[in-house]
Design a protein around this motif. Structure first.
Motif, PDB file in Angstrom:
ATOM      1  N   GLY A  10      23.007  18.467  22.337  1.00 41.18           N
ATOM      2  CA  GLY A  10      23.410  19.253  21.157  1.00 41.18           C
ATOM      3  C   GLY A  10      23.265  20.736  21.407  1.00 41.18           C
ATOM      4  N   GLY A  11      23.754  21.194  22.569  1.00 41.07           N
ATOM      5  CA  GLY A  11      23.917  22.634  22.779  1.00 41.07           C
ATOM      6  C   GLY A  11      25.295  23.016  22.256  1.00 41.07           C
ATOM      7  N   GLY A  12      25.673  24.261  22.511  1.00 42.02           N
ATOM      8  CA  GLY A  12      26.977  24.726  22.035  1.00 42.02           C
ATOM      9  C   GLY A  12      28.107  23.833  22.535  1.00 42.02           C
ATOM     10  N   HIS A  13      28.054  23.440  23.825  1.00 38.19           N
ATOM     11  CA  HIS A  13      29.154  22.649  24.393  1.00 38.19           C
ATOM     12  C   HIS A  13      29.258  21.274  23.730  1.00 38.19           C
ATOM     13  CE1 HIS A  13      30.374  24.921  28.164  1.00 38.19           C
ATOM     14  NE2 HIS A  13      29.327  25.625  27.740  1.00 38.19           N
ATOM     15  N   ILE A  48      24.070  13.619  20.142  1.00 43.93           N
ATOM     16  CA  ILE A  48      22.655  13.220  20.233  1.00 43.93           C
ATOM     17  C   ILE A  48      21.872  14.319  20.956  1.00 43.93           C
ATOM     18  CG2 ILE A  48      21.064  11.429  21.062  1.00 43.93           C
ATOM     19  CD1 ILE A  48      23.084  10.259  19.182  1.00 43.93           C
ATOM     20  N   TRP A  98      16.030  20.241  19.166  1.00 43.73           N
ATOM     21  CA  TRP A  98      16.807  20.770  18.045  1.00 43.73           C
ATOM     22  C   TRP A  98      18.080  21.407  18.599  1.00 43.73           C
ATOM     23  CZ3 TRP A  98      12.472  22.897  20.162  1.00 43.73           C
ATOM     24  CH2 TRP A  98      12.556  24.219  20.614  1.00 43.73           C
ATOM     25  N   GLY A 156      18.303  24.579  23.773  1.00 43.22           N
ATOM     26  CA  GLY A 156      18.379  24.690  25.237  1.00 43.22           C
ATOM     27  C   GLY A 156      18.931  26.048  25.615  1.00 43.22           C
ATOM     28  N   ASN A 189      20.372  32.254  26.110  1.00 42.03           N
ATOM     29  CA  ASN A 189      21.183  33.086  27.014  1.00 42.03           C
ATOM     30  C   ASN A 189      21.311  34.508  26.487  1.00 42.03           C
ATOM     31  OD1 ASN A 189      23.939  33.447  25.639  1.00 42.03           O
ATOM     32  ND2 ASN A 189      23.486  31.265  25.406  1.00 42.03           N
ATOM     33  N   GLU A 243      16.013  11.407  22.055  1.00 42.93           N
ATOM     34  CA  GLU A 243      16.256  11.620  23.497  1.00 42.93           C
ATOM     35  C   GLU A 243      16.971  10.423  24.113  1.00 42.93           C
ATOM     36  OE1 GLU A 243      12.811  12.786  25.671  1.00 42.93           O
ATOM     37  OE2 GLU A 243      13.867  12.805  27.599  1.00 42.93           O
ATOM     38  N   SER A 302      26.648  16.515  28.117  1.00 40.75           N
ATOM     39  CA  SER A 302      26.748  17.967  28.112  1.00 40.75           C
ATOM     40  C   SER A 302      25.328  18.508  28.006  1.00 40.75           C
ATOM     41  CB  SER A 302      27.580  18.357  26.883  1.00 40.75           C
ATOM     42  OG  SER A 302      28.247  19.558  27.088  1.00 40.75           O
ATOM     43  N   HIS A 349      19.795  19.493  32.690  1.00 38.80           N
ATOM     44  CA  HIS A 349      19.363  18.113  32.922  1.00 38.80           C
ATOM     45  C   HIS A 349      20.507  17.195  33.348  1.00 38.80           C
ATOM     46  CE1 HIS A 349      15.885  19.887  31.076  1.00 38.80           C
ATOM     47  NE2 HIS A 349      15.195  18.950  31.692  1.00 38.80           N
ATOM     48  N   LEU A 399      20.456  12.980  33.928  1.00 36.31           N
ATOM     49  CA  LEU A 399      21.307  12.016  33.204  1.00 36.31           C
ATOM     50  C   LEU A 399      22.243  11.286  34.170  1.00 36.31           C
ATOM     51  CD1 LEU A 399      21.547  11.642  29.914  1.00 36.31           C
ATOM     52  CD2 LEU A 399      20.040  13.416  30.775  1.00 36.31           C
ATOM     53  N   GLN A 433      15.969  33.637  33.889  1.00 41.34           N
ATOM     54  CA  GLN A 433      15.203  34.277  32.826  1.00 41.34           C
ATOM     55  C   GLN A 433      15.833  35.551  32.285  1.00 41.34           C
ATOM     56  OE1 GLN A 433      11.311  35.592  34.093  1.00 41.34           O
ATOM     57  NE2 GLN A 433      11.912  35.252  36.204  1.00 41.34           N
ATOM     58  N   TYR A 475      21.207  43.189  34.544  1.00 43.34           N
ATOM     59  CA  TYR A 475      22.211  43.544  33.543  1.00 43.34           C
ATOM     60  C   TYR A 475      21.518  43.810  32.219  1.00 43.34           C
ATOM     61  CZ  TYR A 475      21.818  38.612  32.177  1.00 43.34           C
ATOM     62  OH  TYR A 475      21.334  37.394  31.791  1.00 43.34           O
ATOM     63  N   GLY A 503      15.584  29.615  30.805  1.00 41.73           N
ATOM     64  CA  GLY A 503      16.269  28.346  30.550  1.00 41.73           C
ATOM     65  C   GLY A 503      16.503  27.665  31.894  1.00 41.73           C
TER      66      GLY A 503
HETATM   67  P1  FAD Z   1      22.389  23.649  26.380  1.00 38.11           P
HETATM   68  O1  FAD Z   1      22.483  24.634  25.296  1.00 38.11           O
HETATM   69  O2  FAD Z   1      21.227  23.745  27.315  1.00 38.11           O
HETATM   70  O3  FAD Z   1      22.434  22.224  25.696  1.00 38.11           O
HETATM   71  C1  FAD Z   1      22.116  21.038  26.382  1.00 38.11           C
HETATM   72  C2  FAD Z   1      21.284  20.204  25.440  1.00 38.11           C
HETATM   73  O4  FAD Z   1      21.086  18.920  25.998  1.00 38.11           O
HETATM   74  C3  FAD Z   1      19.910  20.809  25.192  1.00 38.11           C
HETATM   75  O5  FAD Z   1      19.781  21.161  23.834  1.00 38.11           O
HETATM   76  C4  FAD Z   1      18.944  19.696  25.616  1.00 38.11           C
HETATM   77  O6  FAD Z   1      17.811  19.580  24.784  1.00 38.11           O
HETATM   78  C5  FAD Z   1      19.843  18.471  25.524  1.00 38.11           C
HETATM   79  N1  FAD Z   1      19.389  17.349  26.360  1.00 38.11           N
HETATM   80  C6  FAD Z   1      18.957  17.398  27.644  1.00 38.11           C
HETATM   81  N2  FAD Z   1      18.603  16.171  28.051  1.00 38.11           N
HETATM   82  C7  FAD Z   1      18.814  15.343  26.995  1.00 38.11           C
HETATM   83  C8  FAD Z   1      18.616  13.957  26.784  1.00 38.11           C
HETATM   84  N3  FAD Z   1      18.119  13.158  27.738  1.00 38.11           N
HETATM   85  N4  FAD Z   1      18.920  13.424  25.560  1.00 38.11           N
HETATM   86  C9  FAD Z   1      19.424  14.209  24.573  1.00 38.11           C
HETATM   87  N5  FAD Z   1      19.603  15.536  24.713  1.00 38.11           N
HETATM   88  C10 FAD Z   1      19.317  16.087  25.913  1.00 38.11           C
HETATM   89  N6  FAD Z   1      26.083  32.273  30.049  1.00 38.11           N
HETATM   90  C11 FAD Z   1      27.025  33.228  29.716  1.00 38.11           C
HETATM   91  O7  FAD Z   1      28.215  32.908  29.671  1.00 38.11           O
HETATM   92  N7  FAD Z   1      26.660  34.488  29.412  1.00 38.11           N
HETATM   93  C12 FAD Z   1      25.374  34.910  29.482  1.00 38.11           C
HETATM   94  O8  FAD Z   1      25.075  36.066  29.172  1.00 38.11           O
HETATM   95  C13 FAD Z   1      24.403  33.973  29.880  1.00 38.11           C
HETATM   96  N8  FAD Z   1      23.101  34.356  29.992  1.00 38.11           N
HETATM   97  C14 FAD Z   1      22.148  33.449  30.287  1.00 38.11           C
HETATM   98  C15 FAD Z   1      20.831  33.874  30.312  1.00 38.11           C
HETATM   99  C16 FAD Z   1      19.811  32.955  30.482  1.00 38.11           C
HETATM  100  C17 FAD Z   1      18.383  33.431  30.515  1.00 38.11           C
HETATM  101  C18 FAD Z   1      20.126  31.567  30.629  1.00 38.11           C
HETATM  102  C19 FAD Z   1      19.034  30.553  30.798  1.00 38.11           C
HETATM  103  C20 FAD Z   1      21.449  31.139  30.652  1.00 38.11           C
HETATM  104  C21 FAD Z   1      22.477  32.092  30.481  1.00 38.11           C
HETATM  105  N9  FAD Z   1      23.822  31.708  30.442  1.00 38.11           N
HETATM  106  C22 FAD Z   1      24.792  32.626  30.132  1.00 38.11           C
HETATM  107  C23 FAD Z   1      24.211  30.307  30.698  1.00 38.11           C
HETATM  108  C24 FAD Z   1      24.422  29.552  29.389  1.00 38.11           C
HETATM  109  O9  FAD Z   1      23.319  29.723  28.552  1.00 38.11           O
HETATM  110  C25 FAD Z   1      24.638  28.062  29.611  1.00 38.11           C
HETATM  111  O10 FAD Z   1      25.557  27.830  30.653  1.00 38.11           O
HETATM  112  C26 FAD Z   1      25.183  27.410  28.354  1.00 38.11           C
HETATM  113  O11 FAD Z   1      24.452  27.820  27.225  1.00 38.11           O
HETATM  114  C27 FAD Z   1      25.135  25.909  28.482  1.00 38.11           C
HETATM  115  O12 FAD Z   1      25.425  25.355  27.220  1.00 38.11           O
HETATM  116  P2  FAD Z   1      25.233  23.818  26.975  1.00 38.11           P
HETATM  117  O13 FAD Z   1      25.596  23.533  25.586  1.00 38.11           O
HETATM  118  O14 FAD Z   1      25.929  23.085  28.066  1.00 38.11           O
HETATM  119  O15 FAD Z   1      23.691  23.592  27.293  1.00 38.11           O
END
Ligand code: FAD
Ligand code: PYC
Length: 420
Positions: A44-47, A67, A71, A75, A80, A211, A240, A244, A248, A264, A287, A342
Motif C-alpha cells: 500500500g505505497g503510492g504504486h 494489502i 500503514w 514505506g 522520499n 502482512e 508493489s 521487499h 516477496l 537516506q 541534492y 528507506g
Molecule cells: P513503498 O511506498 O515503499 O510501498 C511498498 C509497500 O509495501 C510498503 O508500504 C510496505 O510496507 C509494503 N510491504 C512490504 N512488504 C509487504 C508484505 N509482505 N505484505 C504487505 N505489504 C508489504 N523517487 C523519486 O522519484 N524522487 C525522489 O526525490 C526520491 N527520493 C527518495 C529519497 C529517499 C530517502 C528514498 C528512500 C527514496 C526516494 N525515492 C525517490 C524513491 C521512491 O521513494 C520509491 O521508488 C517509491 O516511493 C516506491 O513506491 P512504492 O509504492 O513502490 O513503494
C-alpha cells in the motif's frame, strides 16, 4: 458529491476545530477483509494504491484489495524527497516517466485532492568539463525523446541559483548544467492519500496492518495470498512492495536481479523562502530543495552495502552534507532537524521491472530503486493494465524481466550519468 469528496469552507473548518474534529469523515473506508477478491495488490505505497485505483477506474474491476503490512504510504512513498521529472536518456524511459509526469499534471483535478505539484524546475549542475560533456550528450538524447530540457552555461546556472559558490577556488566549480522546467516536487503523502481516497470511493478495499507471508499456489498458478489475517484468494495478484520485492519473489519461488539498499535523506530547520528550484549535483550525488514548510530537504546517494535496515549510515550523510556546503556555503550554519532512510530495490540497470513474473498469475511492479516516486502514477497504471488484461502495455514491454536474459537492458545509470 460523496462525504469523503466534500470540500470544507473556512467557516466549516473553524466549526470542525471547535467541535474537536468530531465531524471529520475518514478519507477512505476501513472495510472488513473479504476472503476472496478478483484482484489483490500487495503493498500500500503510492504504486500499489494507484494500481488499485486504476484497476477500478480504468478496467472496471469491482472486487479489488490493496494489502499493506503497516500503514499506507509508510514505506518509501512517505520517505522520499518528492522530486518529479522525466529527464531520462533512453526513449523507453523518457516515454514512461513523461507519461507519469503528465498524469501528475492532471492528478489534483482527477482525484479532487491537492497533491501540491510544484513545477519549479529541476536543475542538474556540472562541476567539470567531463560532467558538461556528458550532460550535452544527455540533453541531446532527452531532446530527441521529446523532453523539455535546456542546456545551461555556467552564467545561466548561477542566474538560476545565485547562492551557488562561484569562487574560482571552489572544490566543486560550476561549469554549466541543464534544467527540466516541468520537473519539480509533489507532496508525497498527498499522492498516497489521494489515490487511497479515489480507490476507496470506487469500492477498492484498503487493508492495513496485514502482512503477506506467502503466496497460495495451485500448481504453477498464484491464486491468493497467505496473510497475518488469514488466507485470501485472488483472481489475479500483483506485487508493489519496493525494497521487499526480493523477499516477496523468494516466497513465490523465484529470484530477481535486485539488491536492496538504504537510501537516506534529511531536513534542516525551516527558513524563509530561499531556494525556488530543485538543485542536483550529479557528480557528488547531493541534492536539495526547499519544502513548503521552509525546511531544506537534502538527499544523499545509496549506502554502499545491501541492507533491509530502514536507517542510513553516518559517513554517507557526512559526505553529502560536506559536498552540499561546498556548493551552497550559505547553508553552513543551518541546524539539521531530522534524518531518515528507506529501503529501495535497485536493479542492475537502474530501471524498473514491470510485467508478468515467473509465477503464473502474479504480476510485478518493482525495481524502481531510488527514483520511483516520480513514477507513482505510471507504476500503478501499468500494473493495473498488466493484471487486468494479462498483457503488456507498450510502455511496460521494455521493462519486462526477460531483458536480463536477452541482454536488452535499459541502463539509465550508465546512459544518463544521473545521480539517482
Ligand atoms: P513503498 O511506498 O515503499 O510501498 C511498498 C509497500 O509495501 C510498503 O508500504 C510496505 O510496507 C509494503 N510491504 C512490504 N512488504 C509487504 C508484505 N509482505 N505484505 C504487505 N505489504 C508489504 N523517487 C523519486 O522519484 N524522487 C525522489 O526525490 C526520491 N527520493 C527518495 C529519497 C529517499 C530517502 C528514498 C528512500 C527514496 C526516494 N525515492 C525517490 C524513491 C521512491 O521513494 C520509491 O521508488 C517509491 O516511493 C516506491 O513506491 P512504492 O509504492 O513502490 O513503494
Ligand atoms: O529520482 O529524482 C530522483 C531522485 C532524487 C533523489 C532520489 N531520487
Amino acid at each position: 458529491m460523496t462525504g469523503s469528496m466534500m470540500h470544507y469552507s473556512g467557516w466549516q473548518l473553524v466549526k470542525q476545530g471547535l467541535a474537536g474534529n468530531n465531524g471529520w469523515k475518514p478519507a477512505w473506508r476501513t472495510p472488513d477483509l473479504q476472503r476472496s477478491y478478483d484482484a489483490v495488490v500487495v503493498g500500500g505505497g503510492g504504486h500499489g494504491l494507484a494500481a488499485g485505483y486504476y484497476l477500478a477506474k480504468v478496467h472496471g474491476l469491482k472486487r479489488v484489495a490493496v494489502i499493506e503490512r503497516g500503514w499506507i504510504g509508510g514505506g518509501n512513498t512517505g520517505r522520499n524527497t518528492t522530486i518529479v521529472r522525466s529527464n531520462y536518456f533512453f526513449p523507453e524511459s523518457a516515454a514512461m516517466y513523461d507519461f507519469a509526469l503528465r498524469l501528475y499534471e492532471g492528478l489534483s483535478r482527477e482525484l479532487n485532492y491537492n497533491i501540491m505539484l510544484s513545477q519549479r524546475g529541476v536543475l542538474n549542475i556540472a562541476h567539470t568539463e567531463h560532467d558538461m560533456e556528458l550532460m550535452c550528450r544527455s540533453v541531446n538524447a532527452m531532446l530527441l525523446n521529446g523532453i523539455d530540457v535546456e542546456l545551461l552555461d555556467a552564467k545561466q546556472v548561477i542566474g538560476e541559483v545565485p547562492l551557488l559558490n562561484t569562487s574560482p577556488d571552489a572544490r566543486y566549480p560550476i561549469h554549466g548544467g541543464f534544467v527540466q522546467r516541468r520537473g519539480g516536487v509533489a507532496r508525497h503523502d498527498a499522492v498516497a492519500w489521494a489515490y487511497a481516497r479515489g480507490a476507496s470511493d470506487l469500492g477498492v478495499d484498503i487493508i492495513q496492518n496485514c502482512e503477506v507471508k506467502g503466496w497460495i499456489k495451485d500448481g504453477e498458478h498464484v491464486v491468493g495470498v497467505e496473510t497475518t489475517l488469514g488466507p485470501i484468494s485472488a483472481g489475479v495478484c500483483g506485487m508493489s512492495v519496493a525494497g521487499h520485492s526480493g523477499v516477496l519473489a523468494e516466497m513465490a519461488g523465484f529470484r530477481l536481479p535486485i539488491t536492496s539498499y538504504a537510501l537516506q535523506a534529511m531536513v534542516s530547520e525551516p527558513l524563509k523562502p530561499i531556494l525556488d528550484t530543485v538543485v542536483m549535483s550529479t557528480a557528488t550525488g547531493a541534492y536539495v530543495s526547499q519544502s513548503d514548510k521552509g525546511e531544506l530537504v537534502f538527499g544523499a546517494g545509496l549506502d554502499m552495502y545491501p541492507s533491509y535496515a530502514q536507517r542510513g549510515n553516518l559517513p554517507v550523510q557526512q559526505n553529502i552534507i560536506a559536498a552540499m556546503l561546498e556548493i551552497l556555503p550559505a547553508f553552513r550554519r543551518l541546524k539539521m532537524l531530522r534524518q531518515w532512510a528507506g529501503v529501495v530495490d535497485v536493479c542492475w540497470d537502474y530501471s524498473p521491472i514491470i510485467g508478468p513474473s515467473p509465477a503464473a498469475n502474479l504480476y510485478m511492479n518493482c525495481g524502481w530503486g531510488t527514483g520511483g516516486f516520480k513514477a507513482t502514477p505510471v507504476g500503478g497504471w501499468l500494473l493495473a493494465h498488466n493484471m487486468a488484461t494479462g498483457k503488456h502495455h507498450e510502455l511496460s514491454e521494455p521493462f519486462d524481466l526477460a531483458r536480463f536474459t536477452s541482454g536488452r537492458l535499459v541502463d539509465e545509470a550508465a546512459g544518463a550519468g544521473i545521480a539517482h
